[in-house]
Design a protein around this motif. Structure first.
Motif, PDB file in Angstrom:
ATOM      1  N   ARG B  76      -1.856  -4.578  -0.955  1.00 52.36           N
ATOM      2  CA  ARG B  76      -1.791  -4.693   0.502  1.00 52.36           C
ATOM      3  C   ARG B  76      -3.197  -4.801   1.088  1.00 52.36           C
ATOM      4  O   ARG B  76      -4.162  -4.371   0.451  1.00 52.36           O
ATOM      5  N   SER B  77      -3.291  -5.341   2.293  1.00 53.44           N
ATOM      6  CA  SER B  77      -4.596  -5.374   2.945  1.00 53.44           C
ATOM      7  C   SER B  77      -5.031  -3.951   3.260  1.00 53.44           C
ATOM      8  O   SER B  77      -4.204  -3.077   3.506  1.00 53.44           O
ATOM      9  N   ASN B  78      -6.330  -3.742   3.236  1.00 53.33           N
ATOM     10  CA  ASN B  78      -6.883  -2.416   3.465  1.00 53.33           C
ATOM     11  C   ASN B  78      -7.657  -2.478   4.782  1.00 53.33           C
ATOM     12  O   ASN B  78      -7.067  -2.577   5.843  1.00 53.33           O
ATOM     13  N   HIS B  79      -8.968  -2.485   4.709  1.00 50.87           N
ATOM     14  CA  HIS B  79      -9.766  -2.633   5.925  1.00 50.87           C
ATOM     15  C   HIS B  79     -10.554  -3.929   5.840  1.00 50.87           C
ATOM     16  O   HIS B  79     -11.147  -4.223   4.801  1.00 50.87           O
ATOM     17  N   GLY B  80     -10.577  -4.678   6.921  1.00 49.24           N
ATOM     18  CA  GLY B  80     -11.382  -5.904   6.984  1.00 49.24           C
ATOM     19  C   GLY B  80     -11.032  -6.853   5.856  1.00 49.24           C
ATOM     20  O   GLY B  80      -9.872  -7.238   5.710  1.00 49.24           O
ATOM     21  N   ASP B  81     -12.040  -7.192   5.049  1.00 46.66           N
ATOM     22  CA  ASP B  81     -11.832  -8.165   3.969  1.00 46.66           C
ATOM     23  C   ASP B  81     -11.537  -7.474   2.642  1.00 46.66           C
ATOM     24  O   ASP B  81     -11.762  -8.029   1.578  1.00 46.66           O
ATOM     25  N   ARG B  82     -11.021  -6.260   2.719  1.00 50.65           N
ATOM     26  CA  ARG B  82     -10.731  -5.512   1.495  1.00 50.65           C
ATOM     27  C   ARG B  82      -9.220  -5.356   1.313  1.00 50.65           C
ATOM     28  O   ARG B  82      -8.482  -5.256   2.286  1.00 50.65           O
ATOM     29  N   LEU B  83      -8.819  -5.322   0.048  1.00 48.41           N
ATOM     30  CA  LEU B  83      -7.407  -5.117  -0.266  1.00 48.41           C
ATOM     31  C   LEU B  83      -7.276  -3.939  -1.211  1.00 48.41           C
ATOM     32  O   LEU B  83      -8.241  -3.565  -1.882  1.00 48.41           O
ATOM     33  N   ALA B  84      -6.078  -3.376  -1.248  1.00 48.34           N
ATOM     34  CA  ALA B  84      -5.853  -2.225  -2.114  1.00 48.34           C
ATOM     35  C   ALA B  84      -4.627  -2.426  -2.991  1.00 48.34           C
ATOM     36  O   ALA B  84      -3.605  -2.952  -2.533  1.00 48.34           O
ATOM     37  N   TYR B  85      -4.761  -2.033  -4.240  1.00 50.77           N
ATOM     38  CA  TYR B  85      -3.575  -1.820  -5.080  1.00 50.77           C
ATOM     39  C   TYR B  85      -3.214  -0.362  -4.888  1.00 50.77           C
ATOM     40  O   TYR B  85      -4.091   0.510  -4.981  1.00 50.77           O
ATOM     41  N   ARG B  86      -1.942  -0.081  -4.582  1.00 50.55           N
ATOM     42  CA  ARG B  86      -1.598   1.329  -4.389  1.00 50.55           C
ATOM     43  C   ARG B  86      -0.205   1.655  -4.880  1.00 50.55           C
ATOM     44  O   ARG B  86       0.710   0.826  -4.849  1.00 50.55           O
ATOM     45  N   VAL B  87      -0.086   2.884  -5.358  1.00 47.17           N
ATOM     46  CA  VAL B  87       1.200   3.404  -5.839  1.00 47.17           C
ATOM     47  C   VAL B  87       1.489   4.679  -5.064  1.00 47.17           C
ATOM     48  O   VAL B  87       0.660   5.603  -5.048  1.00 47.17           O
ATOM     49  N   ARG B  88       2.645   4.728  -4.401  1.00 44.62           N
ATOM     50  CA  ARG B  88       3.026   5.901  -3.602  1.00 44.62           C
ATOM     51  C   ARG B  88       4.348   6.521  -4.052  1.00 44.62           C
ATOM     52  O   ARG B  88       4.628   7.652  -3.724  1.00 44.62           O
ATOM     53  N   ASP B  89       5.135   5.724  -4.760  1.00 44.54           N
ATOM     54  CA  ASP B  89       6.455   6.212  -5.172  1.00 44.54           C
ATOM     55  C   ASP B  89       6.301   7.374  -6.155  1.00 44.54           C
ATOM     56  O   ASP B  89       5.604   7.244  -7.172  1.00 44.54           O
ATOM     57  N   LEU B  90       6.951   8.497  -5.840  1.00 43.44           N
ATOM     58  CA  LEU B  90       6.783   9.710  -6.650  1.00 43.44           C
ATOM     59  C   LEU B  90       7.200   9.484  -8.098  1.00 43.44           C
ATOM     60  O   LEU B  90       6.546   9.966  -9.031  1.00 43.44           O
ATOM     61  N   LYS B  91       8.278   8.738  -8.292  1.00 44.17           N
ATOM     62  CA  LYS B  91       8.761   8.464  -9.648  1.00 44.17           C
ATOM     63  C   LYS B  91       7.725   7.631 -10.416  1.00 44.17           C
ATOM     64  O   LYS B  91       7.438   7.909 -11.585  1.00 44.17           O
TER      65      LYS B  91
END
Lengths: 163, 163
Positions: B76-91
């Motif tokens: 997902r987009s993060n701040h400005g020209d930065r993007l993030a890979y992120r995992v939030r699902d508890l499982k």
């Protein structure tokens, strides 16, 4: 596929794995070519390539492990609470750093900087940085390195050649 | 010593090596526990752990490779020209992310954050974050995570649970 021995400590003094080093450098490393005005050089400029990895002081042990891994370079203070592992010696850059990243390709866009850096090292080994044409090519290369391709020449500040 | 297969693409959909992922996360990764005021929770707070890796948009392909490698999470987009890979699902955090970093130990001080993060995930799996005492322990843990151990509670902004 890499030989397993390439990924373990067995071929190095430190206990870093080659792939870990590549991942860490993809994140934190920098290939940089400084071009300093220098009165004593015939061309009027000194070319100063360096490979650096900067970390907060809490992870200084990782920088020392990088130094052990490559068997060259120094760990020095950088800005504020940050330290840098850096290699500036042309022989170490050409015989250790460049060949390592030729064997273990970076996955980020830093790979493009690495290719430019390698070209500068090669030109310097031939002594081309001491001639007008060679210096112009190096200035051209340095102007498009780092900063995501912004068109600027990196002018390094005064620095000691402690490595 | 790792099995060779652990370091290559053979066990994963992406072509990243496990050691490379560890090195990259040592440089660029973040284990984060957000604690948000939330009216509908009995305790008044929602606990939101996440694992993220942020990159400039020029290296978005690396974030997609991380997603492929772990087989979970979003880019997902993060701040400005930065993007993030992120995992939030508890499982996904408890069954994929935490076990991976148990098998492949981080070498930087982020390992300490990881241990705290793992403790929070374990408490959440037991449902302790829904009870006053469990929430207090999680707040305590979150207050000393990241930022090199500064004593503060990380209060996440509003966010969509898109993963």
């Amino acid at each position: 596929m890499e030989e397993p021995s390439e990924t373990t400590s067995s071929t190095h003094a430190s206990n870093l794995e080659a792939f870990w080093v590549v991942g860490f450098v993809d994140g934190e490393g920098c290939f940089y070519v400084g071009i300093n005005p220098h009165r004593e050089m015939t061309t009027g400029f000194q070319v100063l390539p360096e490979f650096t990895v900067v970390q907060h002081e809490r992870d200084v042990q990782l920088l020392h492990k990088m130094k052990e891994f490559f068997g060259c370079g120094v760990v020095r203070s950088n800005h504020g609470d940050r330290l840098a592992y850096r290699v500036r010696d042309l022989k170490h850059l050409s015989q250790i750093i460049v060949p390592f990243f030729e064997r273990h390709r970076l996955k980020s866009k830093k790979y493009i900087d690495f290719l430019k850096f390698r070209r500068v090292i090669m030109l310097m080994q031939r002594g081309d940085h001491l001639k007008k044409e060679g210096l112009e090519e190096i200035k051209q290369i340095a102007s498009v390195m780092n900063r995501g391709g912004e068109d600027r020449v990196q002018l390094a500040g005064d620095r000691q050649d402690d490595n």
